[in-house]
Design a protein around this motif. Structure first.
Motif, PDB file in Angstrom:
ATOM      1  N   ARG A  13       0.846  -1.196   0.000  1.00 19.28           N
ATOM      2  CA  ARG A  13       0.000   0.000   0.000  1.00 19.28           C
ATOM      3  C   ARG A  13       0.877   1.239   0.000  1.00 19.28           C
ATOM      4  N   ASP A  24      -5.401   5.912   3.239  1.00 22.37           N
ATOM      5  CA  ASP A  24      -6.072   6.219   4.506  1.00 22.37           C
ATOM      6  C   ASP A  24      -5.371   5.535   5.671  1.00 22.37           C
ATOM      7  N   GLY A  25      -5.127   6.323   6.748  1.00 23.22           N
ATOM      8  CA  GLY A  25      -4.577   5.773   7.976  1.00 23.22           C
ATOM      9  C   GLY A  25      -3.082   5.549   7.965  1.00 23.22           C
ATOM     10  N   LEU A  26      -2.393   5.945   6.908  1.00 18.28           N
ATOM     11  CA  LEU A  26      -0.945   5.719   6.830  1.00 18.28           C
ATOM     12  C   LEU A  26      -0.185   7.038   6.890  1.00 18.28           C
ATOM     13  N   TYR A  27       1.056   6.942   7.396  1.00 22.36           N
ATOM     14  CA  TYR A  27       1.960   8.081   7.480  1.00 22.36           C
ATOM     15  C   TYR A  27       3.169   7.809   6.584  1.00 22.36           C
ATOM     16  N   HIS A  45       3.575   3.891   6.865  1.00 20.03           N
ATOM     17  CA  HIS A  45       3.484   3.290   8.191  1.00 20.03           C
ATOM     18  C   HIS A  45       2.113   3.544   8.808  1.00 20.03           C
ATOM     19  N   PRO A  46       1.637   2.612   9.624  1.00 21.01           N
ATOM     20  CA  PRO A  46       0.355   2.833  10.311  1.00 21.01           C
ATOM     21  C   PRO A  46       0.485   3.720  11.541  1.00 21.01           C
ATOM     22  N   HIS A  47       1.719   3.982  12.000  1.00 20.61           N
ATOM     23  CA  HIS A  47       1.948   4.842  13.166  1.00 20.61           C
ATOM     24  C   HIS A  47       2.925   5.952  12.793  1.00 20.61           C
ATOM     25  N   THR A 331      -1.987  16.915  13.364  1.00 18.37           N
ATOM     26  CA  THR A 331      -3.446  16.927  13.238  1.00 18.37           C
ATOM     27  C   THR A 331      -3.905  17.834  12.105  1.00 18.37           C
TER      28      THR A 331
END
Length: 382
Positions: A13, A24-27, A45-47, A331
């Motif tokens: 992904r 979505d949701g990845l950095y 990454h997910p975090h 954010t």
């Protein structure tokens, strides 16, 4: 040199365009060589890659509050050393009153950045008035002094055994960011002629290999009546810089390069509009800058990617770990509350590891490496 057409491989992904349209949701985390000029890979990454909970050992992000530094000294050679290596010395100096002597740097070109106050600078080439936001490049060997009615605070960035040059602006041309015609040069004006008429004894303190020699003259050696040539000081203010911008893509810091020297570069962050494309990130991207130490001096404004930072502070992110925006800034990765940034800052990227000076160590914010934690820490201002 022509660049051959190529397409990098992708795995899992990921986005096809760097710094935009992240899954979505990845950095995103950028791994790069040669600063931002070499080959890169973008990890997903997910975090957040800065989501550590503790840190042990000397390799850590550091911050120094130079406003707490006792930087007043009669000579720039007595200035507080903040960071240094064999190719650059970064000093912080508060000139409390007019200098009663001249100085000359035999170790390299000197870059003055005026943080606070106003003064008259007199040098071999003539007279310049300086004010906050001014960069002044003084070629190696230039004699100079400051005449100030109130304290002036400056950064002194020495290109040790080197010279300052302009960056290669590539496809955007020589007039991008700032036109060299914007440089101001010293003038042999009436103020210069009046100061050169001072017939008292003058001392010149010369720095060479960090040792000081003093030469005494029975007259003022700043007495030139004219000059011509292509080696001379220049001045430009950060307000005169016109940053490169992209409304669909967050540009790397290298797009803001102002001066280059051997083994390091100087970049300047000035106000600019945020990216407007909905999918483009609007904060600095996480990156592992594994060939450079990254230093930022915060001059003025609101530093949108950092919490608990105020003008007069310095951060140092040594190479070898990932860094990026603080949690509060993260954010606003895709949606900003303002139309533009409001910051002025000076960045130094060095190819060689920097040593921290004693003066900086005394004003270090010891908990800075914890400022990426989601929960605010004591004194962080997050």
């Amino acid at each position: 040199m022509n660049k051959w057409i190529y397409r990098p491989p992708t795995e899992g992904r990921t986005s096809r365009q760097a710094h935009a349209d992240l899954p979505d949701g990845l950095y995103e985390r950028e791994l790069g060589k040669s600063g931002f000029f070499g080959p890169v890979t973008h990890m997903m990454h997910p975090h957040p890659p800065t989501g550590w909970t503790s840190w042990e050992g000397p390799l850590r992000p550091r911050a120094f509050d130079l406003t707490r530094c006792d930087a007043a000294a009669p000579s720039p050679w007595d200035a507080s050393e903040v960071l240094s290596n064999a190719h650059v010395q970064f000093r912080y100096w508060r000139c409390p009153s007019s200098m009663d002597h001249l100085v000359r740097n035999g170790d390299g070109d000197e870059l003055l950045f005026v943080h606070e106050g106003q003064a008259e600078l007199y040098c071999d080439y003539g007279h310049l008035s300086i004010e906050p936001g001014d960069y002044v490049v003084l070629p190696r060997g230039t004699m100079w002094r400051l005449d100030c009615s109130a304290p002036v605070t400056l950064l002194l960035i020495e290109a040790t055994q080197s010279s300052y040059r302009l960056p290669d602006k590539g496809l955007v041309g020589e007039n991008a960011i700032f036109d060299p015609a914007m440089f101001d040069l010293p003038k042999i004006d009436e103020a210069f002629k009046q100061q050169s008429a001072q017939t008292r004894e003058w001392k010149v303190r010369i720095k060479r290999r960090n040792a000081i020699s003093t030469v005494t003259y029975p007259f003022n050696p700043l007495d030139a009546e004219g000059w011509h040539g292509t080696l001379h000081p220049v001045r430009i203010n950060v307000r005169d810089l016109r940053p490169l911008m992209s409304h669909r893509y967050h540009l790397p810091p290298s797009a803001h390069t102002t001066f280059v020297a051997d083994r390091f570069v100087i970049c300047t962050f000035v106000p600019r509009p945020f990216e407007t494309d909905p999918g483009a990130i609007k904060v600095p991207f996480f990156h592992s800058n594994d060939d450079f130490d990254e230093v930022i001096f915060y001059h003025a404004g609101d530093f949108f990617s950092r919490d608990g930072i105020h003008p007069g502070m310095v951060t140092m992110h040594p190479c070898g770990f990932t860094h990026g925006p603080h949690p509060k800034a993260l954010t606003r990765m895709l949606t900003q509350t303002k139309p533009a940034t409001e910051e002025y800052a000076v960045m130094i990227d060095t190819r060689d590891a920097l040593d921290v000076g004693a003066a900086a160590s005394r004003v270090e914010r010891e908990d800075y490496h914890q400022s990426w934690r989601t929960a605010p820490i004591s004194g962080s201002g997050a």
